[in-house]
Structures are given as C-alpha cells and as structure tokens.
Design a protein around this motif. Structure first.
Motif, PDB file in Angstrom:
ATOM      1  N   PRO A   1       0.920  -1.053  -0.235  1.00  0.00           N
ATOM      2  CA  PRO A   1      -0.050  -0.035   0.156  1.00  0.00           C
ATOM      3  C   PRO A   1       0.857   1.259   0.085  1.00  0.00           C
ATOM      4  N   TRP A   2       0.365   2.188  -0.698  1.00  0.00           N
ATOM      5  CA  TRP A   2       1.129   3.365  -0.852  1.00  0.00           C
ATOM      6  C   TRP A   2       1.449   4.069   0.478  1.00  0.00           C
ATOM      7  N   ASP A   3       0.736   4.238   1.425  1.00  0.00           N
ATOM      8  CA  ASP A   3       0.942   4.856   2.574  1.00  0.00           C
ATOM      9  C   ASP A   3       2.048   4.173   3.407  1.00  0.00           C
ATOM     10  N   ARG A   4       2.163   2.905   3.306  1.00  0.00           N
ATOM     11  CA  ARG A   4       3.279   1.788   3.733  1.00  0.00           C
ATOM     12  C   ARG A   4       4.570   2.426   3.263  1.00  0.00           C
ATOM     13  N   VAL A   5       4.691   2.562   1.784  1.00  0.00           N
ATOM     14  CA  VAL A   5       5.745   2.811   0.915  1.00  0.00           C
ATOM     15  C   VAL A   5       6.200   4.236   1.319  1.00  0.00           C
ATOM     16  N   TYR A   6       5.114   5.036   1.531  1.00  0.00           N
ATOM     17  CA  TYR A   6       5.707   6.426   1.554  1.00  0.00           C
ATOM     18  C   TYR A   6       6.239   6.563   3.529  1.00  0.00           C
ATOM     19  N   ALA A   7       5.491   5.682   4.221  1.00  0.00           N
ATOM     20  CA  ALA A   7       6.209   5.840   5.521  1.00  0.00           C
ATOM     21  C   ALA A   7       7.625   5.236   5.613  1.00  0.00           C
ATOM     22  N   PHE A   8       7.807   4.292   4.844  1.00  0.00           N
ATOM     23  CA  PHE A   8       9.008   3.756   4.640  1.00  0.00           C
ATOM     24  C   PHE A   8      10.299   4.679   4.172  1.00  0.00           C
ATOM     25  N   PHE A   9       9.701   5.445   3.031  1.00  0.00           N
ATOM     26  CA  PHE A   9      10.545   6.547   2.462  1.00  0.00           C
ATOM     27  C   PHE A   9      10.800   7.626   3.394  1.00  0.00           C
ATOM     28  N   ARG A  10       9.874   8.026   4.269  1.00  0.00           N
ATOM     29  CA  ARG A  10       9.813   9.226   5.245  1.00  0.00           C
ATOM     30  C   ARG A  10      10.985   8.666   6.324  1.00  0.00           C
ATOM     31  N   ARG A  11      10.951   7.484   6.745  1.00  0.00           N
ATOM     32  CA  ARG A  11      11.736   7.120   7.818  1.00  0.00           C
ATOM     33  C   ARG A  11      13.272   6.945   7.222  1.00  0.00           C
ATOM     34  N   TRP A  12      13.432   6.567   6.092  1.00  0.00           N
ATOM     35  CA  TRP A  12      14.596   6.242   5.636  1.00  0.00           C
ATOM     36  C   TRP A  12      15.379   7.973   5.142  1.00  0.00           C
TER      37      TRP A  12
ATOM     38  N   ALA B   1      18.339   9.636   7.272  1.00  0.00           N
ATOM     39  CA  ALA B   1      19.617   9.722   6.607  1.00  0.00           C
ATOM     40  C   ALA B   1      20.068   8.179   6.288  1.00  0.00           C
ATOM     41  N   LEU B   2      19.088   7.279   6.111  1.00  0.00           N
ATOM     42  CA  LEU B   2      19.548   5.940   5.627  1.00  0.00           C
ATOM     43  C   LEU B   2      19.651   5.959   4.018  1.00  0.00           C
ATOM     44  N   VAL B   3      18.864   6.538   3.346  1.00  0.00           N
ATOM     45  CA  VAL B   3      18.932   6.566   1.979  1.00  0.00           C
ATOM     46  C   VAL B   3      20.303   7.225   1.411  1.00  0.00           C
ATOM     47  N   LYS B   4      20.713   7.883   2.376  1.00  0.00           N
ATOM     48  CA  LYS B   4      22.112   8.620   1.920  1.00  0.00           C
ATOM     49  C   LYS B   4      23.177   7.514   2.279  1.00  0.00           C
ATOM     50  N   GLU B   5      23.088   6.784   3.409  1.00  0.00           N
ATOM     51  CA  GLU B   5      24.048   5.925   3.847  1.00  0.00           C
ATOM     52  C   GLU B   5      23.860   4.613   2.740  1.00  0.00           C
ATOM     53  N   PHE B   6      22.760   4.320   2.375  1.00  0.00           N
ATOM     54  CA  PHE B   6      22.612   3.281   1.230  1.00  0.00           C
ATOM     55  C   PHE B   6      23.249   3.486   0.021  1.00  0.00           C
ATOM     56  N   HIS B   7      23.135   4.949  -0.429  1.00  0.00           N
ATOM     57  CA  HIS B   7      23.692   5.537  -1.776  1.00  0.00           C
ATOM     58  C   HIS B   7      25.189   5.539  -1.591  1.00  0.00           C
TER      59      HIS B   7
ATOM     60  N   ALA C   1      16.362  13.409  -1.094  1.00  0.00           N
ATOM     61  CA  ALA C   1      16.147  12.146  -1.135  1.00  0.00           C
ATOM     62  C   ALA C   1      15.718  11.705  -2.421  1.00  0.00           C
ATOM     63  N   MET C   2      14.860  12.173  -3.238  1.00  0.00           N
ATOM     64  CA  MET C   2      14.573  12.041  -4.564  1.00  0.00           C
ATOM     65  C   MET C   2      15.722  11.702  -5.459  1.00  0.00           C
ATOM     66  N   VAL C   3      16.585  12.702  -5.394  1.00  0.00           N
ATOM     67  CA  VAL C   3      17.827  12.612  -6.017  1.00  0.00           C
ATOM     68  C   VAL C   3      18.616  11.464  -5.692  1.00  0.00           C
ATOM     69  N   TYR C   4      18.856  11.055  -4.377  1.00  0.00           N
ATOM     70  CA  TYR C   4      19.595   9.930  -3.818  1.00  0.00           C
ATOM     71  C   TYR C   4      19.076   8.738  -4.566  1.00  0.00           C
TER      72      TYR C   4
END
Length: 245
Positions: A39-50, A54-60, A223-226
């Motif tokens: 569900p989109w709201d669960r995906v968005y919650a995951f995106f917001r948490r990362w 700063a998890l998305v930057k670490e992953f990148h 975050a979208m750029v990452y």
C-alpha cells in the motif's frame, strides 16, 4: 524479514526499495503506485523513515563506494566537480523554499551537487532558485570535505569565482579550480571536467519525478535525487564488467 525484537516488519525491504525507485523513475503520485507493490501509505512511511534518519544517503554512499571499486578506483575520491541546476517547482512547493533564478529565467528550486570524476554523487543540497551558487557552495563543500577526507581538488565553472576560491583553500584545504568558457566559443562546446556534472544532470532529468520539483520539503527533494542515483548505480553494477569476464 528476520526479527530483531519489537514489532516485525510487514513488508520486504527489497519490495519497498523497488516501489520507491518505480515512483521516482516514472514520476507518478504516491497514491498511484501499482497494486503489485505494498500500500502506498506504507511505502511512503518507509520513504519518510529512511529520509529522516539519513538511511537513503548511507545506502547510496555504500553503493557508490562499491561502484568505484568495481571500476578499479578507491572507494573515497580525491577530486570532484560542483555545479547547480535550476528546475521549475510545482504548486505544492511553498514560497519559503522557492525563488526565481534570473540567470536561467527559471522560477522554482535549485539543485546544488558535487560529483566525483566518474559522475557519481558526493553531495546534494536543494535551495530556492534565487540562492547564489557561491553561497550554497560554502555549505555543500563543507559537507563534502567532512564526509570525504581525501578530497583535495574541486572543479567549478565561472559562477564560483571570487572570494570562494580563497575561502575553500583556507577553511577546507580544497583547491577550487575554475574551468572558464572562452569568450570566442560559439554554440555547444564540451568543456574539460564540467561535462561530468552535466551528464549527471542529464541522468536526473530522465527520472520523471525530477523533471519538476514536486516535493513540499527540500529534504524530500534531496532524497529523490539519491534514489535516482541508486537506480543508476544498481544498473551499472548489474552490467557485466570486462575485468570480471
């Protein structure tokens, strides 16, 4: 999915990552995510948490180090290129984070980026379009110097001249080399080093979510750029490499 105490995860992280990459690549709304994903709201919650942790930057950054090593480079760069890109902002972007770039005649936001000599992202900062390149570069280069201790040389265009050159050398021990365009040049000319960051901008514009800035918060835009760069690097790592046969 293996539990580590507390409430267990409801969805596989790989599925969540693929859903966000799908959204960035195709430029859809969160609510328009296909039913194949959670569900989109669960995906968005995951995106917001990362994003917030700063998890998305670490992953990148981990992917970037691996991509550099796959190409025979050290994980940490010693040289970089800095530049900015102005993009139009959607109506949801507030007046506090949007402006008008008089040079590019674009109203919206500006993406300030630092890339290595392979064109991989080292840092990004989103500001209003009326923020000067030299003003943003002081903050962005400080972040890059703190994160990459081997960084010693940064190429830039003529918009970064002036006191910024001496400031970078005295404060961050960075040599800011200005690559200027000759006055007698006509039409499109590939300039040394500067084409590297322009190629990154071209890649970002292939992600439909990044053609225009749709994010209410600048941290979401960063975050979208990452996420766009994560997609690029995973594709590069998936290709067969000549040295690996």
């Amino acid at each position: 999915m293996r539990g580590r105490g507390g409430r267990p995860e409801a969805y596989c992280h790989r599925t969540m990552l693929d859903a966000i990459r799908y959204l960035v690549d195709n430029g859809i709304k969160w609510r328009a995510l296909p039913a194949d994903f959670p569900p989109w709201d669960r995906v968005y919650a995951f995106f917001r948490r990362w994003r917030d942790n700063a998890l998305v930057k670490e992953f990148h950054d981990r992917l970037r180090g691996r991509a550099r090593e796959e190409l025979g480079r050290d994980a940490e760069p010693t040289a970089a290129v800095i530049d900015s890109q102005s993009v139009k902002a959607d109506a949801v972007v507030g007046a506090d984070s949007r402006g008008f770039d008089g040079g590019k005649l674009t109203g919206g936001r500006k993406r300030h980026v630092v890339v290595d000599t392979l064109g991989l992202l080292l840092g990004v900062m989103i500001t209003a379009a009326d923020v000067g390149d030299r003003t943003a570069a002081q903050v962005l280069l400080e972040q890059a110097a703190d994160a990459h201790h081997r960084l010693a040389l940064v190429w830039a265009d003529g918009g970064y001249t002036g006191s910024l050159v001496e400031y970078c050398l005295a404060t961050f021990a960075l040599v800011l080399a200005i690559v200027k365009r000759s006055d007698d040049m006509r039409g499109f000319v590939v300039l040394p080093k500067r084409w590297i960051v322009e190629r990154l901008f071209a890649h970002l514009m292939r992600s439909r979510r990044l053609v225009r800035d749709f994010e209410r918060r600048t941290t979401s835009a960063e975050a979208m750029v990452y996420w766009s760069m994560i997609t690029l690097m995973t594709r590069r790592l998936a290709r067969p490499h000549p040295q690996r046969g």
